[in-house]
Design a protein around this motif. Structure first.
Motif, PDB file in Angstrom:
ATOM      1  N   ALA A 378      53.340 108.541  49.390  1.00 19.58           N
ATOM      2  CA  ALA A 378      51.915 108.876  49.289  1.00 19.58           C
ATOM      3  C   ALA A 378      51.586 109.190  47.835  1.00 19.58           C
ATOM      4  CB  ALA A 378      51.586 110.050  50.195  1.00 19.58           C
ATOM      5  N   GLU A 379      51.161 108.188  47.090  1.00 20.53           N
ATOM      6  CA  GLU A 379      51.012 108.329  45.639  1.00 20.53           C
ATOM      7  C   GLU A 379      49.568 108.255  45.161  1.00 20.53           C
ATOM      8  OE1 GLU A 379      53.386 105.277  43.946  1.00 20.53           O
ATOM      9  OE2 GLU A 379      55.209 105.860  45.010  1.00 20.53           O
ATOM     10  N   GLY A 380      48.612 108.348  46.032  1.00 22.35           N
ATOM     11  CA  GLY A 380      47.224 108.291  45.597  1.00 22.35           C
ATOM     12  C   GLY A 380      46.535 107.010  46.026  1.00 22.35           C
ATOM     13  N   HIS A 381      45.243 106.956  45.756  1.00 25.41           N
ATOM     14  CA  HIS A 381      44.435 105.798  46.137  1.00 25.41           C
ATOM     15  C   HIS A 381      44.743 104.605  45.224  1.00 25.41           C
ATOM     16  CE1 HIS A 381      41.994 107.824  49.113  1.00 25.41           C
ATOM     17  NE2 HIS A 381      41.792 108.829  48.280  1.00 25.41           N
ATOM     18  N   THR A 382      44.245 103.440  45.647  1.00 24.27           N
ATOM     19  CA  THR A 382      44.445 102.221  44.864  1.00 24.27           C
ATOM     20  C   THR A 382      43.108 101.569  44.540  1.00 24.27           C
ATOM     21  OG1 THR A 382      44.722 100.944  46.911  1.00 24.27           O
ATOM     22  CG2 THR A 382      46.718 101.720  45.816  1.00 24.27           C
ATOM     23  N   VAL A 383      43.133 100.760  43.516  1.00 23.56           N
ATOM     24  CA  VAL A 383      42.038  99.864  43.171  1.00 23.56           C
ATOM     25  C   VAL A 383      42.525  98.458  43.503  1.00 23.56           C
ATOM     26  CG1 VAL A 383      40.568  98.956  41.329  1.00 23.56           C
ATOM     27  CG2 VAL A 383      41.258 101.369  41.318  1.00 23.56           C
ATOM     28  N   PHE A 384      41.746  97.716  44.293  1.00 22.45           N
ATOM     29  CA  PHE A 384      42.197  96.379  44.683  1.00 22.45           C
ATOM     30  C   PHE A 384      41.003  95.435  44.796  1.00 22.45           C
ATOM     31  CE2 PHE A 384      41.671  99.021  48.458  1.00 22.45           C
ATOM     32  CZ  PHE A 384      40.881  98.240  49.291  1.00 22.45           C
ATOM     33  N   PHE A 385      41.239  94.188  44.458  1.00 19.61           N
ATOM     34  CA  PHE A 385      40.222  93.146  44.593  1.00 19.61           C
ATOM     35  C   PHE A 385      40.899  91.798  44.472  1.00 19.61           C
ATOM     36  CE2 PHE A 385      40.434  94.544  40.194  1.00 19.61           C
ATOM     37  CZ  PHE A 385      40.512  93.362  39.471  1.00 19.61           C
ATOM     38  N   ASP A 386      40.288  90.801  45.112  1.00 21.79           N
ATOM     39  CA  ASP A 386      40.802  89.445  44.981  1.00 21.79           C
ATOM     40  C   ASP A 386      39.978  88.687  43.949  1.00 21.79           C
ATOM     41  OD1 ASP A 386      38.979  87.184  46.783  1.00 21.79           O
ATOM     42  OD2 ASP A 386      38.591  89.324  47.070  1.00 21.79           O
ATOM     43  N   VAL A 387      40.569  87.670  43.371  1.00 21.30           N
ATOM     44  CA  VAL A 387      39.893  86.840  42.372  1.00 21.30           C
ATOM     45  C   VAL A 387      39.624  85.477  42.986  1.00 21.30           C
ATOM     46  CG1 VAL A 387      40.024  85.833  40.065  1.00 21.30           C
ATOM     47  CG2 VAL A 387      41.049  88.077  40.508  1.00 21.30           C
ATOM     48  N   LEU A 388      38.379  85.273  43.424  1.00 16.12           N
ATOM     49  CA  LEU A 388      37.924  84.015  44.009  1.00 16.12           C
ATOM     50  C   LEU A 388      38.803  83.573  45.173  1.00 16.12           C
ATOM     51  CD1 LEU A 388      36.956  81.974  40.806  1.00 16.12           C
ATOM     52  CD2 LEU A 388      35.529  83.462  42.189  1.00 16.12           C
ATOM     53  N   GLY A 389      39.391  84.531  45.877  1.00 14.93           N
ATOM     54  CA  GLY A 389      40.210  84.203  47.031  1.00 14.93           C
ATOM     55  C   GLY A 389      41.538  83.574  46.696  1.00 14.93           C
ATOM     56  N   ARG A 390      41.917  83.567  45.409  1.00 16.23           N
ATOM     57  CA  ARG A 390      43.155  82.912  44.999  1.00 16.23           C
ATOM     58  C   ARG A 390      44.328  83.873  44.891  1.00 16.23           C
ATOM     59  NH1 ARG A 390      42.895  77.571  46.004  1.00 16.23           N
ATOM     60  NH2 ARG A 390      41.030  76.601  45.120  1.00 16.23           N
ATOM     61  N   TYR A 391      44.102  85.025  44.331  1.00  9.76           N
ATOM     62  CA  TYR A 391      45.179  85.995  44.201  1.00  9.76           C
ATOM     63  C   TYR A 391      44.595  87.399  44.168  1.00  9.76           C
ATOM     64  CZ  TYR A 391      43.935  85.515  39.237  1.00  9.76           C
ATOM     65  OH  TYR A 391      43.248  85.445  38.043  1.00  9.76           O
ATOM     66  N   LEU A 392      45.461  88.370  44.403  1.00  3.46           N
ATOM     67  CA  LEU A 392      45.034  89.759  44.538  1.00  3.46           C
ATOM     68  C   LEU A 392      45.457  90.561  43.321  1.00  3.46           C
ATOM     69  CD1 LEU A 392      43.904  91.844  46.821  1.00  3.46           C
ATOM     70  CD2 LEU A 392      46.289  92.563  46.877  1.00  3.46           C
TER      71      LEU A 392
END
Length: 890
Positions: A378-392
């Motif tokens: 349990a190390e904290g929240h994350t920032v995440f998003f995909d780039v045009l559905g190609r990679y994360l």
């Protein structure tokens, strides 16, 4: 002197190549004049870009949006058919999942308490498991269980109580496994009244069934067991997930979760909640997923209740302390929770896209070492998003703050260095350039304010002239209605300022660069404030600053920065990637939220919501491009053309193009109850009886049916009832109706038909002390009922047999208890204990209201009710059933 100044001005504007001067500005322009090539002559005239390239410039960005960003959002993989199974023995088969969905939806609407939900669906799952066990690889043990549960908890502002609801659970585990760390995969098979629930959530159920089949026949081992929960009461809401995580025998072993839900019908599933506080989940998601689609922005919006929905994920998180991933379809939300949510319109590519992802993710998480004890990671929240559905892309929140601050500092340093270079190039003082920058920063802030104000002004105007939601079907109208006035305000303020300073000898190219720097500095300020506030979505602004800074670095290194126009080339090229990303994100938000406005209720102006999205995405997509329009000849005319487009689109919105609804595909929603309301006085005599139609509008355009609806001339508002009766004296169905009750409409009509009315019986009344009294009551009736309790005068409820949270937290009465049952129809017994400090029990102590709903049997609709429903226009989906409401005083 006037002649001399005029001559100097002409020499500045049109340098003579034969004239010798020591003025650095004139020398630079003379050199530029002598060295102009054919490309410069084609594009440039007197230091500005020729006006007819402006439409090309603007069209270029629009084409990028339509040709790259939109296709990237809608991209689905090629589905694998049953005929190809031999070639793909260990792959998810889309056609099989599609067949699962068709068989499930063939049962009809699956409302809690209905035969389809309590018997048909369970039988279907049992038969599926029997076949599954017969064909399974012997390395696995497959076990199933039918859970029958009762319980209660608090959901928003009501007590949510259930009795005899069902879950169907399948566990697949390695043979002779002694692991006590299970992965849970959840979706729900129940549906809303009158809806077959193909998208919500039949598609996910079908995908889970096919996932189990592939896993059970595979030679690939699983390190830990996987529990597949088919929950039978999510729409009630969220009852079955609460029953499982608080009562099922396998619940104590669950360590992580994959929750699958839907707010639409097909498309790609978005990961919109992760964790909380477990970045390892995103690490495995990125490693396993085949078709990434994820958004921290969506997570923060959902958790801040910008989205009018909830999922089982919250129940598992809050009541079971389970970490996991929450994913949902959101495409084609127009049919969500309507009778048009059918299997035939789900694209087969949807099954392959989500099936590939779920199968890979189940294998990945079931074999993850972190599953043994997630608390260690349990190390904290994350920032995440995909780039045009190609990679994360993902990183921790701490890393995100560091990155935001670093990029901001670099951008501030580059802008400062750029100001110094401008001072050196023009022979002016650095302080003078900074003064110009401060002035232009004020201009830029005023420009943003003007653009936002104009955008919202149009939204208010559209509502005032009764044309809200003109973009509901033809969403492209938003470009003209809201993006154009935003960009007009954003551009016209700097244009007017530059026009007022047209005698300024400081090069226009430098002034526009300063304006862009000011926008960059403005964004860095917002980034830093958002980072301090813990808003992870600040990464959206950081990306814009990062790429702008990259272009600025190129310009400074190549010396293009010191030239009037060539710096535009790196600037434009470096802004293409973020534009594509933002356009992709913007399209996703509009595709998701436009249909949602059809169920925001009549009290909300949805155009204001669209303005909010437009402002946010407009400043990101156009913030570094719109100011460039000032480098074109006739810039003010070009900018004013944006306002012309707004006027044109308002005119289009007034035509049938702007009418929001279309039959079956883009429907308007109404909830309609054929109700009988009975009110008693303190002697238990009936003081008032009313029968008619209780209508709850779901969107802003309540008036759209006024020319069609039967007996609409008799329609009454419920203002008087809301002032005099408990909760407006209405048979409210759930917490959302509770919240929106004031916007209801009542039309007097004939008496509805019930198989049996709810019966409330007083079993006992005991005086516990001089100041306290206890009532024991018994309630029987249909499988969906509401109980409303209001203490009178100074009395308070001291204790009761319902969930204790409303009393502990001292909720404001009246109290709302939502009660439903599935297989167990036995009467509900409950107790109420009242405290009376005055010791006076001569007057009524409390008022109780009972609502009954018959929401899954259309045979209860009277001919008059059917005729009334048929009077709605074809573009309306009226979710309707008979209801009963009775109040009594005790």
């Amino acid at each position: 002197m006037m002649s001399s100044k005029g001559e100097i001005r002409r020499r500045v504007m049109t340098p003579n190549p034969n004239t010798h001067t020591t003025d650095p500005l004139l020398q630079q322009r003379s050199e530029t004049y002598r060295t102009r090539n054919c490309w410069q002559r084609l594009f440039v005239d007197h230091g500005k870009i020729k006006w007819y390239w402006a439409p090309v410039f603007l069209s270029f960005w629009v084409l990028l949006y339509f040709c790259i960003s939109i296709p990237a959002y809608h991209r689905l993989p090629k589905p694998i058919n049953i005929a190809d199974e031999a070639r793909y023995p260990d792959r998810f088969i889309a056609e099989r999942a599609e067949q699962n969905l068709r068989k499930l939806t063939a049962l009809g609407p699956r409302v809690v308490g209905s035969k389809a939900n309590e018997e048909g669906a369970i039988t279907y799952f049992q038969n599926y498991v029997s076949k599954l066990k017969a064909e399974a690889n012997p390395i696995y043990d497959i076990e199933s269980d039918i859970q029958l549960a009762s319980g209660s908890y608090c959901h928003w502002n009501m007590v949510n109580m259930y009795q005899g609801i069902q879950n169907f659970v399948i566990k697949i585990a390695p043979k002779e496994s002694n692991s006590t760390s299970y992965l849970l995969v959840n979706s729900h098979y129940d549906s809303v009244p009158h809806g077959k629930g193909a998208g919500d959530d039949g598609t996910m159920v079908a995908i889970m069934l096919e996932t189990i089949r592939v896993l059970s026949k595979s030679d690939k081992p699983l390190r830990n067991p996987v529990v597949f929960l088919f929950n039978g009461a999510e729409e009630n809401p969220l009852q079955a997930s609460h029953a499982f995580i608080t009562q099922h025998k396998w619940a104590k072993y669950i360590k992580a979760l994959i929750n699958l839900d839907s707010a639409g019908n097909g498309g790609r599933e978005i990961l919109f909640q992760s964790g909380p506080n477990h970045p390892w989940l995103m690490k495995h998601y990125r490693r396993a997923i085949m078709h990434p689609y994820a958004s921290t922005v969506a997570e923060e919006m959902f958790q801040r209740q910008f989205i009018p929905s909830d999922t089982d994920f919250r129940i598992f998180r809050d009541h079971g302390r389970i970490v996991g991933l929450d994913m949902a379809h959101q495409y084609n939300g127009y049919v969500y929770h309507t009778r048009y949510d059918v299997a035939e319109i789900v694209p087969r590519g949807t099954f392959q896209n989500t099936g590939d992802n779920v199968l890979a993710l189940v294998r990945e998480l079931a074999n993850a070492p972190e599953l043994e004890d997630p608390s260690n990671d349990a190390e904290g929240h994350t920032v995440f998003f995909d780039v045009l559905g190609r990679y994360l892309v993902f990183y921790t929140q701490t890393e995100g703050v560091i990155l935001n601050v670093f990029v901001s500092i670099v951008a501030i340093s580059l802008c400062t260095y750029s100001f110094k270079q401008m001072a050196n190039s023009t022979g002016t003082k650095f302080g003078s350039v900074l003064n110009r920058a401060l002035t232009l920063l004020g201009v830029q802030v005023l420009a943003v304010i003007s653009g936002v104000a104009l955008c919202f002004l149009v939204a208010v105007f559209m509502d005032l002239v009764h044309m809200p939601m003109a973009w509901f079907t033809n969403s492209w109208l938003i470009l003209g209605l809201y993006f154009c006035p935003l960009f007009f305000g954003f551009a016209i303020v700097p244009a007017l300022y530059f026009h007022s300073q047209r005698k300024e000898r400081f090069p226009l190219g430098f002034r526009v660069q300063i304006l862009l720097h000011c926008h960059c500095l403005f964004l860095t300020f917002v980034i830093l404030i958002a980072s301090i506030a813990g808003i992870r979505s600040a990464f959206m602004l950081m990306i814009a600053v990062l790429f702008y800074a990259s272009g600025l670095i190129i310009n400074l290194c190549t010396k293009l920065h010191n030239k009037s126009l060539p710096w535009l080339i790196p600037h434009i090229l470096c802004n293409i990637p973020p534009f594509l990303f933002y356009a992709y994100q913007a399209h996703a938000y509009f595709v998701s939220f436009i249909p949602m406005t059809g169920r925001f209720g009549s009290s909300v102006n949805p155009d204001l919501i669209m303005c909010g999205f437009t402002v946010g995405m407009g400043l990101l997509t156009g913030g570094f491009m719109i100011p460039v329009l000032n480098l074109f000849h006739k810039s003010k005319t070009i900018i004013c053309s944006l306002l012309t487009f707004t006027v044109l689109f308002i005119i289009l919105a007034a035509t049938p193009i702007g009418f929001p609804y279309r039959p079956e595909t883009n429907v308007q929603r109404f909830s309609v109850l054929h109700a009988r309301r009975v009110f008693h006085d303190q002697t238990n005599a009936v003081r008032r009886v009313e029968t008619g139609y209780f209508i709850l509008p779901q969107d802003r355009r309540t008036y759209s049916v006024k020319n069609d609806l039967l007996n609409i001339s008799l329609a009454q508002t419920l203002d008087k009832d809301c002032a005099e009766e408990m909760l407006c004296g209405l048979p409210l169905y759930n917490h959302r109706w509770h919240k929106a009750r004031a916007s209801s409409i009542w039309i007097p009509g004939p008496d509805p038909k019930f198989d049996h009315e709810p019966q409330l019986n007083l079993i006992s009344k005991d005086q516990l002390s001089k100041t306290s009294i206890r009532y024991e009551l018994e309630l029987s009736g249909p499988d969906h009922m509401g109980i409303f309790i209001k203490p009178l005068k100074d009395r308070k409820i001291k204790a009761w047999s319902f969930h204790y949270t409303p009393l502990r937290l001292e909720w404001e009465p009246p109290y709302f208890i939502y009660f439903s049952y599935g297989k167990d129809s036995s009467p509900l017994k409950f107790t109420l204990e009242f405290e009376n400090p005055t010791e006076d029990w001569s007057s009524p102590i409390f008022e109780i209201g009972i609502a009954g709903h018959w929401n899954h049997d259309e045979s209860t609709h009277t001919p008059e009710f059917q005729k009334f429903l048929q009077s709605f226009p074809k573009y309306v989906d009226a979710i309707a059933w008979p209801a009963y409401y009775e109040t009594r005083l005790f």
